[in-house]
Design a protein around this motif. Structure first.
Motif, PDB file in Angstrom:
ATOM      1  N   LYS A 115       5.636   0.726  -7.421  1.00 62.84           N
ATOM      2  CA  LYS A 115       5.990   1.882  -6.597  1.00 62.84           C
ATOM      3  C   LYS A 115       4.861   2.251  -5.644  1.00 62.84           C
ATOM      4  N   GLU A 116       3.652   2.280  -6.159  1.00 63.22           N
ATOM      5  CA  GLU A 116       2.497   2.640  -5.333  1.00 63.22           C
ATOM      6  C   GLU A 116       2.297   1.622  -4.208  1.00 63.22           C
ATOM      7  N   THR A 117       2.475   0.347  -4.542  1.00 60.00           N
ATOM      8  CA  THR A 117       2.283  -0.703  -3.542  1.00 60.00           C
ATOM      9  C   THR A 117       3.330  -0.603  -2.442  1.00 60.00           C
ATOM     10  N   PHE A 118       4.593  -0.444  -2.816  1.00 59.58           N
ATOM     11  CA  PHE A 118       5.646  -0.363  -1.808  1.00 59.58           C
ATOM     12  C   PHE A 118       5.563   0.939  -1.005  1.00 59.58           C
ATOM     13  N   LYS A 119       5.072   2.001  -1.619  1.00 60.17           N
ATOM     14  CA  LYS A 119       4.865   3.247  -0.882  1.00 60.17           C
ATOM     15  C   LYS A 119       3.803   3.041   0.197  1.00 60.17           C
ATOM     16  N   TYR A 120       2.765   2.275  -0.136  1.00 66.18           N
ATOM     17  CA  TYR A 120       1.721   1.989   0.846  1.00 66.18           C
ATOM     18  C   TYR A 120       2.325   1.280   2.058  1.00 66.18           C
ATOM     19  N   PHE A 121       3.154   0.271   1.797  1.00 70.19           N
ATOM     20  CA  PHE A 121       3.742  -0.473   2.911  1.00 70.19           C
ATOM     21  C   PHE A 121       4.684   0.410   3.727  1.00 70.19           C
ATOM     22  N   ALA A 122       5.398   1.300   3.066  1.00 65.08           N
ATOM     23  CA  ALA A 122       6.271   2.226   3.791  1.00 65.08           C
ATOM     24  C   ALA A 122       5.442   3.134   4.700  1.00 65.08           C
ATOM     25  N   ASP A 123       4.326   3.636   4.175  1.00 67.22           N
ATOM     26  CA  ASP A 123       3.438   4.490   4.975  1.00 67.22           C
ATOM     27  C   ASP A 123       2.857   3.739   6.173  1.00 67.22           C
ATOM     28  N   SER A 178      19.445  -2.466  -7.548  1.00 69.35           N
ATOM     29  CA  SER A 178      19.071  -1.460  -8.538  1.00 69.35           C
ATOM     30  C   SER A 178      17.582  -1.508  -8.844  1.00 69.35           C
ATOM     31  N   VAL A 179      17.069  -2.734  -9.026  1.00 69.80           N
ATOM     32  CA  VAL A 179      15.645  -2.894  -9.311  1.00 69.80           C
ATOM     33  C   VAL A 179      14.806  -2.436  -8.121  1.00 69.80           C
ATOM     34  N   ALA A 180      15.220  -2.809  -6.907  1.00 70.02           N
ATOM     35  CA  ALA A 180      14.489  -2.424  -5.700  1.00 70.02           C
ATOM     36  C   ALA A 180      14.469  -0.907  -5.528  1.00 70.02           C
ATOM     37  N   HIS A 181      15.596  -0.258  -5.858  1.00 73.08           N
ATOM     38  CA  HIS A 181      15.663   1.201  -5.772  1.00 73.08           C
ATOM     39  C   HIS A 181      14.691   1.852  -6.749  1.00 73.08           C
ATOM     40  N   ASP A 182      14.649   1.328  -7.978  1.00 73.91           N
ATOM     41  CA  ASP A 182      13.742   1.876  -8.990  1.00 73.91           C
ATOM     42  C   ASP A 182      12.276   1.670  -8.611  1.00 73.91           C
ATOM     43  N   ALA A 183      12.020   0.627  -7.818  1.00 74.89           N
ATOM     44  CA  ALA A 183      10.646   0.348  -7.392  1.00 74.89           C
ATOM     45  C   ALA A 183      10.257   1.148  -6.160  1.00 74.89           C
ATOM     46  N   GLY A 184      11.194   1.929  -5.624  1.00 74.66           N
ATOM     47  CA  GLY A 184      10.866   2.799  -4.496  1.00 74.66           C
ATOM     48  C   GLY A 184      10.985   2.152  -3.142  1.00 74.66           C
ATOM     49  N   ILE A 185      11.705   1.037  -3.053  1.00 68.24           N
ATOM     50  CA  ILE A 185      11.868   0.358  -1.761  1.00 68.24           C
ATOM     51  C   ILE A 185      12.914   1.096  -0.928  1.00 68.24           C
ATOM     52  N   ILE A 186      12.547   1.435   0.295  1.00 63.78           N
ATOM     53  CA  ILE A 186      13.430   2.186   1.191  1.00 63.78           C
ATOM     54  C   ILE A 186      14.644   1.336   1.568  1.00 63.78           C
ATOM     55  N   ASN A 187      15.805   1.981   1.643  1.00 63.44           N
ATOM     56  CA  ASN A 187      17.080   1.336   2.013  1.00 63.44           C
ATOM     57  C   ASN A 187      17.489   0.236   1.032  1.00 63.44           C
ATOM     58  N   ALA A 188      17.112   0.413  -0.243  1.00 64.63           N
ATOM     59  CA  ALA A 188      17.472  -0.584  -1.254  1.00 64.63           C
ATOM     60  C   ALA A 188      18.980  -0.647  -1.481  1.00 64.63           C
ATOM     61  N   MET A 198      -2.249  -6.597  -2.685  1.00 62.05           N
ATOM     62  CA  MET A 198      -1.754  -6.868  -1.342  1.00 62.05           C
ATOM     63  C   MET A 198      -2.213  -5.829  -0.313  1.00 62.05           C
ATOM     64  N   PRO A 199      -2.179  -4.518  -0.634  1.00 64.64           N
ATOM     65  CA  PRO A 199      -2.692  -3.557   0.340  1.00 64.64           C
ATOM     66  C   PRO A 199      -4.122  -3.838   0.770  1.00 64.64           C
ATOM     67  N   SER A 200      -4.963  -4.244  -0.181  1.00 65.01           N
ATOM     68  CA  SER A 200      -6.358  -4.520   0.180  1.00 65.01           C
ATOM     69  C   SER A 200      -6.465  -5.739   1.081  1.00 65.01           C
ATOM     70  N   VAL A 201      -5.546  -6.697   0.924  1.00 66.82           N
ATOM     71  CA  VAL A 201      -5.535  -7.873   1.799  1.00 66.82           C
ATOM     72  C   VAL A 201      -5.149  -7.455   3.218  1.00 66.82           C
ATOM     73  N   VAL A 202      -4.115  -6.616   3.326  1.00 68.95           N
ATOM     74  CA  VAL A 202      -3.689  -6.130   4.637  1.00 68.95           C
ATOM     75  C   VAL A 202      -4.796  -5.301   5.283  1.00 68.95           C
ATOM     76  N   LEU A 203      -5.411  -4.435   4.487  1.00 68.18           N
ATOM     77  CA  LEU A 203      -6.482  -3.583   5.008  1.00 68.18           C
ATOM     78  C   LEU A 203      -7.654  -4.417   5.506  1.00 68.18           C
ATOM     79  N   GLU A 204      -7.946  -5.505   4.823  1.00 63.04           N
ATOM     80  CA  GLU A 204      -9.050  -6.367   5.252  1.00 63.04           C
ATOM     81  C   GLU A 204      -8.753  -6.952   6.627  1.00 63.04           C
ATOM     82  N   GLY A 205      -7.520  -7.394   6.825  1.00 58.60           N
ATOM     83  CA  GLY A 205      -7.138  -7.918   8.130  1.00 58.60           C
ATOM     84  C   GLY A 205      -7.196  -6.861   9.209  1.00 58.60           C
TER      85      GLY A 205
END
Length: 780
Positions: free
Chosen positions: A451-459, A477-487, A579-586
């Motif tokens: 959830k935290e990871t996908f929230k980061y990508f949404a932000d 259902s799984v994607a919705h529970d993980a907080g993915i937008i438009n699941a 993954m967020p730290s990889v994106v942030l590094e780039g």
């Protein structure tokens, strides 16, 4: 085929001899440059050659004081070598830990060794997920392989005893023993790689591609400009040979962006090293920038959203089983799954749950295939036990059970049907539906950090697409529970019959279920064709085609060998939360280089304009090379390298070279206008060239510090310290080493005039910033 014992394999003595004879599985090239390549790549550059020529010319005319640019060039070269060597050391260590391994039988014992240590004639065991490391002949077992990476054909091919396995292909299902025939550079994949290397162009990101173009243009332009300047100064103005050479070199040194390319290269190298320390293995350095520009991330369900572990949640007998006379359900399923190889996570889970010993030995088995989505075992009695995706097994009878199956799916459970056939399907699509005996519901726990990871990508405005082979309702259902937008926007990919339907669905939906491997690739391509920058994560053999197609591909270290080899980035610890730290590094790299590159380009644009101006008006170039060294050291080079290492989380927008050029224009144009006017006025006043050049240097330093102040905003402690240190460095250089930087004393009237111009430079600079901002705001 060699005389290998197909039971015991080679002896250690045979292995040692074959290795000594060079018949081992060497690779085409190592993942990283050699030490010699690193040193040569940093020393023997075009601009280093130009600077060497400049140094020789200055030595010939005995103008040694103007060679102050040489120490800076040497330091830049050493920094590049040291940073690349440090990165090589870290990467080589991580690559060794993540090196491909193969199960081999020697002296009758099975062990796992590095694929590069295998020799011709080795007896190897290959199973689902393995990439074939060398050309081999099957001696026992049956496997289905995908040869798309070597032949371009994505169809799964069944390989039996006597068939050839091509190196570079990967096992989709099944297990076999095979003897290596062609190893190392003589293998099929190596030959293709060697041919491709001769014609393959190195993939570059927009940033490095832009810098390359800039370097080439300037590298060509300085030759005719230099010749014209020397001829004009020496023949037309009648200056001495020394004055003409010094004047020419002063103009050309300012045009060369030697530090900018180095800054970008080192920043990327340092990023790769930082990621390696976080157990992120980068196969291609360019993908660090690509990932920073990604706006769509495609992920699978299992292993990304959920844990890479499964558990059987429920086994529900169906009406057909309860009405018939069958053995115990647990025993029947156990006889099926325990006759199969545990070549995927699902089968491992089923074998652990139905752990009873086999009471029946299958005559033939079909391992799971992502194309047919079932596994089966056929017994001597002629009946076949089969397990797999409900719609693939039930065919036209699926609608009878659809609502019941989807009730499980809405809970996020994956549903499989266990049934029976009266014929052997032989790994092909079923011609008639199986008789369903039970539904098996399997669950995956959602990762704690999902959830935290996908929230980061949404932000960060990165859209998530979930592409899975499972039931779309389950995945949604799984994607919705993980907080993915438009699941809730999901579709069954098996319903998409044409390319047009698939391309339209790729843009419209968030969740895709029942996706075939080829469809994954086409979804990725459709998103790319729409102008999106697409990253793909995967860990299975069914992800390889999509990984190869994505702009940036990320694999999990615990996934299949084929996926890890196909990906540009490997998360060695299989930790998606990094993954967020990889994106942030780039983003840190690209944004900071964009921010500081303007400092470098100011000098280049200004020097080019001033050189052309002096050619037109016929004046001597108003600066000495050593004065440009002072300007470059404290307003460009040192602050540029320091600021490029700071954290920067901003989303990357616009095109690199356009952004940098527009940000550099205000300072460059301010420098040019002030120096051009000041030079023309004072040349008519008869001021000595040494005093004129000192005044011009002070004006340029003032604008340089103003530009550094603008680049550093908004200020934090680090940026404030950088500005103060650079200002102190300028003052110290002028006061302590005036002779070194050609700073001469000035009469009071000229000194006062210089101070007035320095004070006036600030409002002119900020006025130019506003003007350029209004003119080019739409490009930023």
């Amino acid at each position: 085929m060699s005389d290998t014992d197909t039971i015991k394999g080679l002896t250690q003595e045979q292995v040692d001899k074959l290795t000594a004879d060079g018949l081992f599985n060497e690779t085409v090239k190592s993942q990283s440059k050699s030490v010699c390549q690193i040193v040569a790549g940093n020393v023997f550059t075009y601009f280093n050659l130009i600077f060497a020529i400049f140094a020789c010319l200055l030595i010939l005319v005995r103008s040694y004081i103007n060679m102050t640019f040489l120490p800076i060039i040497v330091i830049n070269t050493l920094i590049g070598i040291i940073q690349e060597l440090r990165t090589k050391r870290v990467l080589d260590r991580l690559t060794l830990l993540n090196a491909p391994k193969t199960k081999v039988i020697r002296d009758g014992k099975e062990s796992e060794v590095d694929s590069q240590t295998l020799v011709k004639g080795d007896l190897c065991r290959f199973k689902s997920g393995n990439q074939i490391c060398a050309d081999a002949v099957v001696v026992d077992g049956i496997v289905r392989v995908n040869e798309s990476l070597v032949t371009g054909e994505s169809d799964e091919i069944t390989k039996k005893k006597g068939d050839m396995l091509l190196s570079g292909s990967f096992v989709v299902s099944g297990e076999c023993l095979a003897v290596l025939e062609n190893v190392g550079l003589s293998s099929y994949a190596s030959k293709i790689t060697l041919e491709a290397k001769a014609s393959r162009k190195k993939q570059q990101t927009e940033m490095m591609r832009s810098l390359d173009k800039l370097v080439k243009v300037i590298g060509i332009a300085i030759i005719p400009i230099g010749i014209l300047m020397f001829c004009r100064t020496f023949f037309a103005l009648g200056n001495t040979l020394q004055q003409s050479v010094v004047s020419m070199i002063a103009a050309l040194v300012g045009m060369i962006p030697e530090g900018l390319y180095l800054l970008a290269s080192i920043a990327l190298v340092v990023s790769v090293m930082r990621l390696a320390k976080k157990n992120v293995l980068v196969h291609e350095m360019a993908c660090v920038e690509t990932l920073a520009r990604v706006n769509i991330l495609c992920v699978d369900k299992t292993g990304t959203i959920t844990e890479n572990k499964m558990s059987v949640a429920q086994v529900e007998p169906l009406e057909y089983y309860e009405q018939g006379e069958f053995p115990a359900l647990h025993e029947m399923i156990g006889n099926l799954v325990n006759n199969l190889n545990a070549d995927n996570i699902t089968m491992e889970t089923l074998q652990q749950y139905f752990d009873s010993e086999k009471t029946r030995q299958a005559e033939s088995v079909c391992s799971f295939s992502s194309e047919t989505k079932y596994s089966s075992a056929t017994f001597s009695s002629g009946d076949t036990y089969i397990i797999g995706a409900p719609e693939k097994l039930l065919l036209n009878e699926y609608s009878v059970y659809e609502s019941h199956i989807e009730s499980y799916a809405r809970k996020g459970l994956r549903v499989m049907v266990f049934g029976i056939l009266d014929y052997n399907p032989e790994g092909k699509k079923l011609t008639s539906p199986a008789k369903p005996l039970a539904l098996i519901a399997i669950g995956n726990a959602i990762r704690e950090d999902a959830k935290e990871t996908f929230k980061y990508f949404a932000d960060q405005e990165v859209e998530i697409k979930v592409i899975s082979g499972d039931n779309p309702v389950t995945v949604s259902s799984v994607a919705h529970d993980a907080g993915i937008i438009n699941a809730d926007k999901f579709i069954d990919a098996s319903s998409l019959q044409t390319d047009e339907e698939l391309e339209a669905a790729a843009l419209k939906y968030t969740v895709f279920g029942r996706v075939q491997p080829e469809q994954k690739r086409r979804i990725i391509q459709a998103l790319k064709d729409n102008g999106d920058v697409v990253a793909m994560t995967g860990d299975g053999v069914n992800d390889v085609l999509a990984l190869k197609s994505a702009d940036c591909s990320i694999a999990f270290g615990s996934g299949s060998e084929a996926a890890c080899n196909a990906a540009q980035i490997v998360l060695v610890n299989s930790d998606f939360s990094c993954m967020p730290s990889v994106v942030l590094e780039g983003r840190r790299v690209v944004n900071n280089i964009q921010r500081t590159a303007s400092l470098f380009l100011v000098k280049n644009i200004f020097s080019m304009l001033l050189a052309l101006f002096t050619l037109i008006v016929g004046h001597r170039y108003p600066l000495y090379p050593t004065q440009l060294s002072l300007l470059g050291a404290f307003t460009i080079g040192a602050p540029g390298f320091l600021l490029a290492m700071q954290r920067n989380r901003s989303r990357i927008k616009g095109r690199f070279l356009v952004n940098v050029a527009i940000k550099a224009l205000p300072a460059a144009l301010t420098d040019f206008l002030l120096v051009a006017i000041f030079t023309v006025y004072n040349n008519f006043s008869g001021i000595p060239h040494e005093q004129l050049s000192t005044s011009v240097t002070f004006i340029l330093l003032t604008v340089g510090m103003a530009e550094l102040y603008r680049v550093c905003r908004p200020f934090d402690l680090f940026r404030a310290v950088v500005c103060v240190l650079m200002g102190a460095g300028i003052v110290g250089g002028i006061l302590l080493f005036p002779g070194l930087f050609a700073i001469s004393s000035m009469p009071l009237p000229l000194f006062v005039m210089t101070l007035i111009w320095m004070a006036g430079a600030i409002p002119v600079f900020y006025g130019m910033c506003k003007l350029i901002g209004k003119l080019f705001n739409r490009f930023l």
